[in-house]
Design an enzyme around this catalytic site. Sequence first.
Site, PDB file in Angstrom:
ATOM      1  N   SER A 153       8.534  -4.150  -0.795  1.00  0.00           N
ATOM      2  CA  SER A 153       9.156  -2.998  -0.133  1.00  0.00           C
ATOM      3  C   SER A 153      10.130  -2.252  -1.037  1.00  0.00           C
ATOM      4  O   SER A 153      11.310  -2.132  -0.725  1.00  0.00           O
ATOM      5  CB  SER A 153       9.872  -3.495   1.130  1.00  0.00           C
ATOM      6  OG  SER A 153      10.326  -2.411   1.892  1.00  0.00           O
ATOM      7  N   CYS A 181       7.999   5.555  -5.524  1.00  0.00           N
ATOM      8  CA  CYS A 181       8.086   7.009  -5.720  1.00  0.00           C
ATOM      9  C   CYS A 181       9.380   7.407  -6.436  1.00  0.00           C
ATOM     10  O   CYS A 181       9.472   8.499  -6.995  1.00  0.00           O
ATOM     11  CB  CYS A 181       8.013   7.735  -4.375  1.00  0.00           C
ATOM     12  SG  CYS A 181       6.622   7.193  -3.378  1.00  0.00           S
ATOM     13  N   ARG A 206       7.059  -6.325  15.279  1.00  0.00           N
ATOM     14  CA  ARG A 206       7.716  -5.622  16.392  1.00  0.00           C
ATOM     15  C   ARG A 206       6.837  -5.638  17.641  1.00  0.00           C
ATOM     16  O   ARG A 206       7.323  -5.614  18.759  1.00  0.00           O
ATOM     17  CB  ARG A 206       8.006  -4.169  16.015  1.00  0.00           C
ATOM     18  CG  ARG A 206       9.089  -4.026  14.971  1.00  0.00           C
ATOM     19  CD  ARG A 206       9.502  -2.566  14.815  1.00  0.00           C
ATOM     20  NE  ARG A 206      10.394  -2.425  13.679  1.00  0.00           N
ATOM     21  CZ  ARG A 206      10.044  -1.953  12.494  1.00  0.00           C
ATOM     22  NH1 ARG A 206       8.809  -1.551  12.277  1.00  0.00           N
ATOM     23  NH2 ARG A 206      10.931  -1.870  11.525  1.00  0.00           N
ATOM     24  N   TYR A 247      15.756  31.761  12.203  1.00  0.00           N
ATOM     25  CA  TYR A 247      16.047  32.639  11.068  1.00  0.00           C
ATOM     26  C   TYR A 247      17.517  33.048  10.992  1.00  0.00           C
ATOM     27  O   TYR A 247      18.117  33.440  11.981  1.00  0.00           O
ATOM     28  CB  TYR A 247      15.188  33.912  11.144  1.00  0.00           C
ATOM     29  CG  TYR A 247      15.794  35.059  10.368  1.00  0.00           C
ATOM     30  CD1 TYR A 247      15.924  34.972   8.977  1.00  0.00           C
ATOM     31  CD2 TYR A 247      16.289  36.190  11.018  1.00  0.00           C
ATOM     32  CE1 TYR A 247      16.529  35.990   8.265  1.00  0.00           C
ATOM     33  CE2 TYR A 247      16.893  37.217  10.302  1.00  0.00           C
ATOM     34  CZ  TYR A 247      17.015  37.110   8.929  1.00  0.00           C
ATOM     35  OH  TYR A 247      17.625  38.101   8.214  1.00  0.00           O
ATOM     36  N   TYR A 276      -8.999  -5.969   7.631  1.00  0.00           N
ATOM     37  CA  TYR A 276      -8.549  -4.572   7.604  1.00  0.00           C
ATOM     38  C   TYR A 276      -8.111  -4.237   6.178  1.00  0.00           C
ATOM     39  O   TYR A 276      -7.805  -5.125   5.385  1.00  0.00           O
ATOM     40  CB  TYR A 276      -7.346  -4.369   8.537  1.00  0.00           C
ATOM     41  CG  TYR A 276      -7.668  -4.464  10.004  1.00  0.00           C
ATOM     42  CD1 TYR A 276      -7.801  -3.314  10.770  1.00  0.00           C
ATOM     43  CD2 TYR A 276      -7.820  -5.708  10.640  1.00  0.00           C
ATOM     44  CE1 TYR A 276      -8.081  -3.387  12.128  1.00  0.00           C
ATOM     45  CE2 TYR A 276      -8.104  -5.791  11.987  1.00  0.00           C
ATOM     46  CZ  TYR A 276      -8.234  -4.618  12.733  1.00  0.00           C
ATOM     47  OH  TYR A 276      -8.514  -4.702  14.064  1.00  0.00           O
ATOM     48  N   ALA A 277      -8.043  -2.951   5.890  1.00  0.00           N
ATOM     49  CA  ALA A 277      -7.493  -2.540   4.588  1.00  0.00           C
ATOM     50  C   ALA A 277      -6.769  -1.207   4.768  1.00  0.00           C
ATOM     51  O   ALA A 277      -7.182  -0.366   5.587  1.00  0.00           O
ATOM     52  CB  ALA A 277      -8.603  -2.409   3.551  1.00  0.00           C
ATOM     53  N   ASN A 336     -13.049  -8.938  10.721  1.00  0.00           N
ATOM     54  CA  ASN A 336     -11.778  -9.674  10.674  1.00  0.00           C
ATOM     55  C   ASN A 336     -10.874  -9.193   9.535  1.00  0.00           C
ATOM     56  O   ASN A 336      -9.801  -9.759   9.323  1.00  0.00           O
ATOM     57  CB  ASN A 336     -12.039 -11.168  10.499  1.00  0.00           C
ATOM     58  CG  ASN A 336     -12.825 -11.716  11.667  1.00  0.00           C
ATOM     59  OD1 ASN A 336     -12.447 -11.492  12.815  1.00  0.00           O
ATOM     60  ND2 ASN A 336     -13.959 -12.351  11.383  1.00  0.00           N
TER      61      ASN A 336
HETATM   62  P1  FAD Z   1       1.430  -0.437  -3.257  1.00  0.00           P
HETATM   63  O1  FAD Z   1       2.623   0.117  -2.627  1.00  0.00           O
HETATM   64  O2  FAD Z   1       1.225  -0.175  -4.699  1.00  0.00           O
HETATM   65  O3  FAD Z   1       1.427  -1.990  -3.010  1.00  0.00           O
HETATM   66  C1  FAD Z   1       0.371  -2.806  -3.468  1.00  0.00           C
HETATM   67  C2  FAD Z   1       0.954  -4.157  -3.798  1.00  0.00           C
HETATM   68  O4  FAD Z   1      -0.086  -5.099  -3.785  1.00  0.00           O
HETATM   69  C3  FAD Z   1       1.541  -4.223  -5.180  1.00  0.00           C
HETATM   70  O5  FAD Z   1       2.914  -4.561  -5.131  1.00  0.00           O
HETATM   71  C4  FAD Z   1       0.736  -5.288  -5.901  1.00  0.00           C
HETATM   72  O6  FAD Z   1       1.523  -6.086  -6.752  1.00  0.00           O
HETATM   73  C5  FAD Z   1       0.199  -6.087  -4.750  1.00  0.00           C
HETATM   74  N1  FAD Z   1      -1.061  -6.792  -5.072  1.00  0.00           N
HETATM   75  C6  FAD Z   1      -2.163  -6.257  -5.627  1.00  0.00           C
HETATM   76  N2  FAD Z   1      -3.122  -7.200  -5.740  1.00  0.00           N
HETATM   77  C7  FAD Z   1      -2.605  -8.336  -5.249  1.00  0.00           C
HETATM   78  C8  FAD Z   1      -3.090  -9.646  -5.100  1.00  0.00           C
HETATM   79  N3  FAD Z   1      -4.330  -9.970  -5.480  1.00  0.00           N
HETATM   80  N4  FAD Z   1      -2.266 -10.561  -4.569  1.00  0.00           N
HETATM   81  C9  FAD Z   1      -1.014 -10.251  -4.170  1.00  0.00           C
HETATM   82  N5  FAD Z   1      -0.491  -9.046  -4.290  1.00  0.00           N
HETATM   83  C10 FAD Z   1      -1.294  -8.102  -4.818  1.00  0.00           C
HETATM   84  N6  FAD Z   1       3.331   8.771  -3.159  1.00  0.00           N
HETATM   85  C11 FAD Z   1       3.799   9.824  -2.474  1.00  0.00           C
HETATM   86  O7  FAD Z   1       3.326  10.110  -1.380  1.00  0.00           O
HETATM   87  N7  FAD Z   1       4.823  10.581  -2.978  1.00  0.00           N
HETATM   88  C12 FAD Z   1       5.404  10.306  -4.167  1.00  0.00           C
HETATM   89  O8  FAD Z   1       6.334  10.994  -4.587  1.00  0.00           O
HETATM   90  C13 FAD Z   1       4.924   9.221  -4.918  1.00  0.00           C
HETATM   91  N8  FAD Z   1       5.454   8.922  -6.126  1.00  0.00           N
HETATM   92  C14 FAD Z   1       5.003   7.825  -6.799  1.00  0.00           C
HETATM   93  C15 FAD Z   1       5.560   7.527  -8.028  1.00  0.00           C
HETATM   94  C16 FAD Z   1       5.129   6.410  -8.723  1.00  0.00           C
HETATM   95  C17 FAD Z   1       5.723   6.106 -10.044  1.00  0.00           C
HETATM   96  C18 FAD Z   1       4.136   5.580  -8.159  1.00  0.00           C
HETATM   97  C19 FAD Z   1       3.712   4.343  -8.879  1.00  0.00           C
HETATM   98  C20 FAD Z   1       3.558   5.881  -6.952  1.00  0.00           C
HETATM   99  C21 FAD Z   1       3.975   7.003  -6.262  1.00  0.00           C
HETATM  100  N9  FAD Z   1       3.416   7.371  -5.035  1.00  0.00           N
HETATM  101  C22 FAD Z   1       3.867   8.447  -4.362  1.00  0.00           C
HETATM  102  C23 FAD Z   1       2.262   6.617  -4.502  1.00  0.00           C
HETATM  103  C24 FAD Z   1       2.687   5.619  -3.464  1.00  0.00           C
HETATM  104  O9  FAD Z   1       3.712   4.839  -3.965  1.00  0.00           O
HETATM  105  C25 FAD Z   1       1.482   4.788  -3.119  1.00  0.00           C
HETATM  106  O10 FAD Z   1       0.506   5.607  -2.596  1.00  0.00           O
HETATM  107  C26 FAD Z   1       1.805   3.711  -2.100  1.00  0.00           C
HETATM  108  O11 FAD Z   1       2.758   2.851  -2.609  1.00  0.00           O
HETATM  109  C27 FAD Z   1       0.520   2.943  -1.750  1.00  0.00           C
HETATM  110  O12 FAD Z   1       0.813   1.848  -0.963  1.00  0.00           O
HETATM  111  P2  FAD Z   1      -0.102   0.543  -1.064  1.00  0.00           P
HETATM  112  O13 FAD Z   1       0.462  -0.432  -0.108  1.00  0.00           O
HETATM  113  O14 FAD Z   1      -1.496   0.910  -0.945  1.00  0.00           O
HETATM  114  O15 FAD Z   1       0.110   0.044  -2.540  1.00  0.00           O
END
Ligand code: FAD
Length: 826
Positions: A40, A44, A23, A431, A281-282, A279
């Site tokens: 995507s 949760c 965007r 309220y 980010y995380a 170079n």
């Molecule tokens: P993710 O969304 O997990 O994405 C990481 C992705 O990286 C994964 O799809 C993985 O396959 C991919 N990946 C990893 N290593 C590699 C690699 N070497 N090469 C290519 N791809 C790779 N949070 C809340 O705030 N409220 C909630 O109610 C909540 N409920 C949850 C319920 C469940 C069951 C789970 C599993 C999580 C929940 N969370 C909740 C947590 C929330 O989903 C995570 O904090 C959030 O998704 C983190 O985002 P992320 O991008 O760091 O990781």
Amino acid sequence: MGKKVVVIGGVAGGAGVAARLRRLDESAQIAVFERGEYVSYANCGLPYHVGNVIKEREALILNSPQKLRKNFRLDLRTSHEVVKIDRQSKSVRVKNLQDGTMFDEPYDTLVISTGSSPLRPPIEGIDSDGIFTLWTIPDTDRIKAYIGQNKPKRAAIIGGGFIGIEMAENLREAGLEVSLIEMLPQVMPSVDVEMARLLEQNLSINGVRLYLGDAVGRFEKEGDRIGITLKSGAVLETDMVLLCIGVRPNSELARDAGLQLNEKGGIVVDASMRTSDENIYAVGDVVEIEEFVFKGRTMVPLAGPANKQARICANNIAGIPDQYEGTQGSFVAKSFDLTVASTGLSESALKRMGKGHGRDYQTILVNQKSHAGYYPGATRLVLKLIFGNDGKIYGAQIVGQDGVDKRIDTLAAALRLGANVKDLKNLEFAYAPPYSSAKDPVNMLGYVAENVLSGLMSFVPYDLVDASGKYLGGEDAQILDVREEAERMMFSIDGAIGIPLGQLRARLSELDKNKLVIVFCAVGIRAFTAARILSQNGFERVKVYPGGASFFQSVYYMGKDDACKLETCGENAPASASAKASLVVDCFGMQCPGPIMKVYQAMKEIAYGETVEVVATDLGFARDIESWCKHTGNTLVKAEKQGNKIVAILRKGTDAAAAAAASVQSAPAPAEGKTIIVFSGDFDKVMAAFIIANGAAALGKPVTLFFTFWGLNALRKTARIPVKKPLIDAMFGKMMPRGVSRLKISKLNMGGMGTAMMRRVMKGKNVDSLEALVKQAMDNGVKLIACTMSMDVMGITKEELIDGIEYAGVSTYLGEAEGSNVNLFI
Ligand code: FAD
């Protein structure tokens, strides 16, 4: 051509970075590699798909790879795993998981959003069939398929964090018996233990069997079932296991590339989300970030922070400077009909940081209603606020049924904007009765915090009064309960002095000014008023018990086994339970003590043996009503949870009383029982009671002696029974006679000479001794009932009374009296 940005991970953080960047910058080349099949998606929502609350699997997939590719012009590749980062050549090595081929992809900027993975500790047998983790859509598919094919009846969840708790609910929804095993002594470790107790009690009520403070030693698969041996030696059997033990960051790539990690493996980033390589980010679960309140370092695996960091990261890549200002760890979770939420730091987190209660911070706890009590549907909200001695808000936690989310969000906003607790009282909320109260619970936190900071009131830490009502603070203390008598009937704190608030000013002399006074009421409001009365009448040390008796009961729910009571009541309910009740009492939305007071009134309106059906939403009602029935001599026929309601059926009087009443109604002959109230503890009067009772019993008449007040002394064992009692009760007990052999005649006792003479005369004239009369009465089936209410008042315990007697309240006596034609008061 713009710069080349490679993103590893395509779910919350990764997809967020890619979409925002596009965007901002149409010219950027954006490649996203995701090792899974989906991007995507709503992880949760996964627990709710297992429980079929979210029925459609497709609803979990927020964006398809095709849609993302098209709408955001991304080079997005699923089933592609990045296996190496080469910082020298600024490229990543990618493995195509479908055909096994490898290739290198160069980058100008790299974003790591690899998230975290569920822990699978090396426990014996952990890789057995039927043991699952839940993190991705394929995990959900596997669990659902297993349930569909194997039809398990039981599930064990290992770990009581928010995913474990959500899964407990969803597996119960799916019809399974659920056990939850948690190594720590509480569930949901992100909130303080006393708040977690509210959840635990509710989990129990909802049929989840809890094993707290115990860890799994090993799993053993035998046929279809899985045996779990806990470290304590306890063994349980289940049909499937769900591991919800915690997560670890997926930071192997970063570690191998030499990026700076913390001791937990989290990638260290600065406020712009840049790693130790400029170079790279995380974002998301994989990073260590700043904690908002004290600016320490932390890791929070939550979706909100991941999404915010993604936006900030994209802004910075696009040349718009932006900074992540730290996390409060705000979260909300559903546990059956309760919601738990928190923001900022917990008290236990502060303690881990070496901070001390009073020295560095204060806590308050208020027990409020979700909206105006007079508008139907109000439910309990327990709010805990943690703040500095200067009033700075450090954290807040809430547990309740309704309105938890909006209050925690208000507090989260206040904390983020640097509010002082005193600001909370000034917040002006919208309220109307269906939504809130004119004094919203958040305002109440402000009022109470101000009272504490100004020294107007002080709370006793909840755990300084133990389950038996003993004060553990080391000084002499007395517990004052200012609830009404009817409320104390349903639950009373051992050793508490009961003086209703309205009588307190007139009965101050019953309290000792030299002792600390700990004041209880139902939720804390009357206790505060009482504390103010005491403080202004020369009592220098007065403390209020936070959240009142209702909170006290929840905190010490353990061992009370509410859930089993509910289930047993339901299953064993006699056929009559389903019969139409004489009266239906709707306590929907009423809070403790409202339902009990309404039941109290209703029971007056019905006849002995008739039933009343009570519908309540206050979760504590199930527990209270059982205790109330016990104390008042009524019968709890059935209590069960139906959706978010507790439906209880009560019968007036005990089963025996109901039978007596029923026989009166059905039998054409007049009632012929005899009931005698033995109020006096005088030797001659008690003897008269037993002589009449034995005479009537000899004629085959049913006889009941109801011992109340001084009469209870006749039922005491002669031997001294060592029972722990408050000082006043113990002194009182010492002054009163122990058993019939020590009773004195009512007149001409003359220091015991009169009684001795009377005994001698009786012997001479072959009149049985009082001891023999008591035995005779019991042998002849005379019912001896000790009045439980008077026992409370007199400080007499069951252990001190002779065997073979019954315990009941006044309703039982009245029920017996219905079937009698002689009714005496001695
Ligand atoms: P993710 O969304 O997990 O994405 C990481 C992705 O990286 C994964 O799809 C993985 O396959 C991919 N990946 C990893 N290593 C590699 C690699 N070497 N090469 C290519 N791809 C790779 N949070 C809340 O705030 N409220 C909630 O109610 C909540 N409920 C949850 C319920 C469940 C069951 C789970 C599993 C999580 C929940 N969370 C909740 C947590 C929330 O989903 C995570 O904090 C959030 O998704 C983190 O985002 P992320 O991008 O760091 O990781």
